[in-house]
Design a protein around this motif. Structure first.
Motif, PDB file in Angstrom:
ATOM      1  N   SER A  47      29.976  -8.644  -0.179  1.00 23.36           N
ATOM      2  CA  SER A  47      29.977  -7.300   0.425  1.00 23.36           C
ATOM      3  C   SER A  47      30.316  -7.387   1.908  1.00 23.36           C
ATOM      4  O   SER A  47      30.421  -8.468   2.461  1.00 23.36           O
ATOM      5  CB  SER A  47      28.585  -6.665   0.343  1.00 23.36           C
ATOM      6  N   ALA A  48      30.351  -6.225   2.535  1.00 22.32           N
ATOM      7  CA  ALA A  48      30.544  -6.173   3.986  1.00 22.32           C
ATOM      8  C   ALA A  48      29.298  -6.742   4.667  1.00 22.32           C
ATOM      9  O   ALA A  48      28.205  -6.706   4.111  1.00 22.32           O
ATOM     10  CB  ALA A  48      30.767  -4.726   4.412  1.00 22.32           C
TER      11      ALA A  48
ATOM     12  N   THR B  46      29.151  -1.251   6.537  1.00 19.19           N
ATOM     13  CA  THR B  46      29.632  -0.085   5.780  1.00 19.19           C
ATOM     14  C   THR B  46      29.106   1.225   6.388  1.00 19.19           C
ATOM     15  O   THR B  46      29.830   2.214   6.479  1.00 19.19           O
ATOM     16  CB  THR B  46      29.231  -0.213   4.299  1.00 19.19           C
TER      17      THR B  46
ATOM     18  N   GLU C  33      34.630  -5.170   3.809  1.00 18.14           N
ATOM     19  CA  GLU C  33      34.697  -6.276   2.850  1.00 18.14           C
ATOM     20  C   GLU C  33      35.855  -7.216   3.174  1.00 18.14           C
ATOM     21  O   GLU C  33      35.763  -8.415   2.976  1.00 18.14           O
ATOM     22  CB  GLU C  33      34.839  -5.728   1.428  1.00 18.14           C
TER      23      GLU C  33
ATOM     24  N   PHE D   6      33.212  -3.995  -4.312  1.00 22.08           N
ATOM     25  CA  PHE D   6      33.250  -2.586  -3.896  1.00 22.08           C
ATOM     26  C   PHE D   6      34.637  -1.970  -3.790  1.00 22.08           C
ATOM     27  O   PHE D   6      34.788  -0.769  -3.879  1.00 22.08           O
ATOM     28  CB  PHE D   6      32.487  -2.489  -2.558  1.00 22.08           C
TER      29      PHE D   6
ATOM     30  N   ARG E  56      28.985   3.505  -3.187  1.00 26.25           N
ATOM     31  CA  ARG E  56      28.111   2.669  -2.365  1.00 26.25           C
ATOM     32  C   ARG E  56      27.365   1.657  -3.222  1.00 26.25           C
ATOM     33  O   ARG E  56      26.970   1.963  -4.338  1.00 26.25           O
ATOM     34  CB  ARG E  56      27.109   3.523  -1.566  1.00 26.25           C
ATOM     35  N   GLU E  57      27.178   0.519  -2.700  1.00 30.71           N
ATOM     36  CA  GLU E  57      26.492  -0.604  -3.370  1.00 30.71           C
ATOM     37  C   GLU E  57      27.277  -1.111  -4.586  1.00 30.71           C
ATOM     38  O   GLU E  57      26.715  -1.746  -5.473  1.00 30.71           O
ATOM     39  CB  GLU E  57      25.058  -0.225  -3.768  1.00 30.71           C
ATOM     40  N   GLY E  58      28.568  -0.811  -4.636  1.00 31.71           N
ATOM     41  CA  GLY E  58      29.358  -1.126  -5.816  1.00 31.71           C
ATOM     42  C   GLY E  58      29.718  -2.596  -6.010  1.00 31.71           C
ATOM     43  O   GLY E  58      30.306  -2.954  -7.036  1.00 31.71           O
ATOM     44  N   SER E  59      29.366  -3.460  -5.072  1.00 27.45           N
ATOM     45  CA  SER E  59      29.745  -4.879  -5.215  1.00 27.45           C
ATOM     46  C   SER E  59      29.106  -5.545  -6.428  1.00 27.45           C
ATOM     47  O   SER E  59      29.714  -6.405  -7.064  1.00 27.45           O
ATOM     48  CB  SER E  59      29.344  -5.673  -3.974  1.00 27.45           C
TER      49      SER E  59
HETATM   50  N1  ASP Z   1      29.425  -2.676   1.345  1.00 29.19           N
HETATM   51  C1  ASP Z   1      29.251  -1.660   0.335  1.00 29.19           C
HETATM   52  C2  ASP Z   1      27.985  -0.882   0.618  1.00 29.19           C
HETATM   53  O1  ASP Z   1      27.238  -1.251   1.515  1.00 29.19           O
HETATM   54  C3  ASP Z   1      29.233  -2.196  -1.050  1.00 29.19           C
HETATM   55  C4  ASP Z   1      28.049  -3.066  -1.386  1.00 29.19           C
HETATM   56  O2  ASP Z   1      27.362  -3.545  -0.493  1.00 29.19           O
HETATM   57  O3  ASP Z   1      27.795  -3.293  -2.569  1.00 29.19           O
HETATM   58  O4  ASP Z   1      27.728   0.075  -0.039  1.00 29.19           O
END
Ligand code: ASP
Ligand code: MG
Length: 415
Positions: free
Chosen positions: A36-37, A42, A118, A182, A196-199
């Motif tokens: 992820s980032a 993000t 990312e 993501f 969001r949080e798609g990694s």
């Molecule tokens: N960087 C993105 C986020 O913070 C994807 C992830 O972290 O999964 O939502």
């Protein structure tokens, strides 16, 4: 082969990235690593995007992101000149983009800009690992993760993605591949994101398509707990949990995995391990096709803050016709209903407050119904509840709405 996913917290500093190198030193399998980032990048990119989109000055956000990454680079590389050329190319292209006029498609602009988080993190980590002889190949996820053009919530096309993955990932050539979570791209090669949080979801799709033997999500906690251990010190760790149960918890708002993560793994029976990058001796949680839902069986507490409760009053009975009208308004604003209760003349709905669309949602509802609302509420879900756990959590609390079924108890609480 295995898939590893490192989230923002696991790469938040030079020290954290060096810790990843330690983890990889002990790994002998072929690996695809999804990253992820870095840290909260993000969130800052989202702020930057808002300013860009609204023609405001975004220098503060841009400089913050630039300096934050540079400081990590300075602490990672002994000889950083070559890498700075690669890194400058990325930030220059972002800067150039930001200096062209924005289109009026907010979601598309979001994906174009927020995806840089990312790209930066994976380039830094890949080059750093190569520099310390953990040889790996960087892959642009936009060349492999193919999606539709539903920007900000794109759906992955499993067929094309599978083809692309097989073309690019060849373990005879490299033992380790590093790519971004993501992000992906549509048929026109325009960048998309998965939400969001798609990694976690990216990692799980890659695990599925490459028939991995395992997916490990490296987190700052050693697995799934019955409450967030950052808030509740007496939290119990779940050792085993079924795919379906993990999906239910994620759906109810447990932050530990993205709610779409379990399905691709379940389809191919690939075990998921959630463990801590800070504590390598502690075994994590395993998600697999266990018969029992969860082990040990403990009540699970999920707190969702920032909830809004809307109560719609109608002169007519609350029937299918009214449900349909209300649901179509919620669908229009892409707002998921977390809890719902109806009586003859009232319909109450609870959902996450979203400052970007709340006013417009209200306007639409007000055109057809009488609407009252409360904001700033907490939705507490207790799965596998007992009467005692309910009493402990709800005594002295003002409850605006409650519901129970066999497994779950829900309480909408005014803080
Ligand atoms: N960087 C993105 C986020 O913070 C994807 C992830 O972290 O999964 O939502
Ligand atoms: Mg993140």
């Amino acid at each position: 082969m295995k898939v590893y996913k490192f989230g923002g917290a696991s790469v938040k500093s030079a020290i954290a990235i060096k810790n990843i190198a330690n983890i990889l030193h002990t790994e002998s399998s072929d690996l695809v690593i999804v990253i992820s980032a870095i840290d909260k990048t993000t969130n800052v990119l989202e702020k930057l995007l808002l300013k860009y989109f609204n023609h405001q000055n975004f220098d503060d956000e841009f400089n913050f992101i630039y300096n934050f990454h540079i400081q990590i680079i300075n602490n990672l590389f002994t000889d950083k000149e070559d890498f700075m050329k690669i890194f400058k190319k990325i930030t220059d292209s972002l800067y150039k983009y930001l200096n062209t006029k924005s289109s009026d498609n907010f979601d598309k602009e979001y994906d174009a800009i927020v995806s840089y988080g990312e790209i930066m993190s994976t380039q830094i980590i890949s080059e750093y690992l190569n520099s310390i002889s953990i040889k790996n190949k960087w892959i642009d996820a936009r060349k492999i993760i193919k999606t539709n053009n539903n920007y900000r919530a794109a759906d992955i096309d499993f067929n094309i993605t599978s083809q692309k993955l097989k073309e690019k990932i060849d373990f005879i050539k490299h033992k380790i591949f590093i790519t971004q979570g993501f992000i992906g791209s549509d048929n026109d090669q325009i960048t998309t994101t998965l939400g969001r949080e798609g990694s976690d979801y990216t990692a799980s799709v890659i695990a599925n398509l490459l028939s991995a033997e395992n997916l490990t999500l490296w987190k700052d906690v050693a697995g799934i707990y019955n409450a967030d251990p950052k808030f509740k010190t007496s939290a119990t760790k779940i050792e085993k949990i079924s795919y379906r149960e993990a999906t239910e918890l994620a759906y109810f708002g447990a932050k530990i995995i993205h709610q779409k993560t379990a399905k691709p793994l379940m389809d191919k029976n690939i075990p998921l391990t959630i463990r801590s990058f800070n504590n390598l001796v502690e075994t994590g949680t395993t998600v697999s096709n266990f018969n029992e839902k969860i082990f040990p069986v403990v009540p699970i507490y999920i707190f969702n803050k920032n909830q809004t409760l809307i109560t719609i009053s109608s002169n007519d009975f609350i029937d299918e016709y009214i449900f349909e009208k209300v649901f179509s308004i919620f669908r229009k604003f892409k707002t998921r209903i977390n809890l719902l209760q109806n009586s003859a003349l009232n319909l109450s709905l609870c959902f996450d407050y979203n400052p970007n669309n709340f006013e417009n949602l209200l306007i639409d509802l007000n055109q057809k119904f009488k609407v009252r609302y409360n904001s700033g509420l907490t939705l507490l879900t207790i799965r596998h509840y007992t009467e005692k756990t309910i009493n402990n959590c709800t005594k002295d609390k003002k409850i605006l709405l409650e519901q129970k079924n066999r497994l779950n108890a829900f309480f909408l609480i005014e803080d």
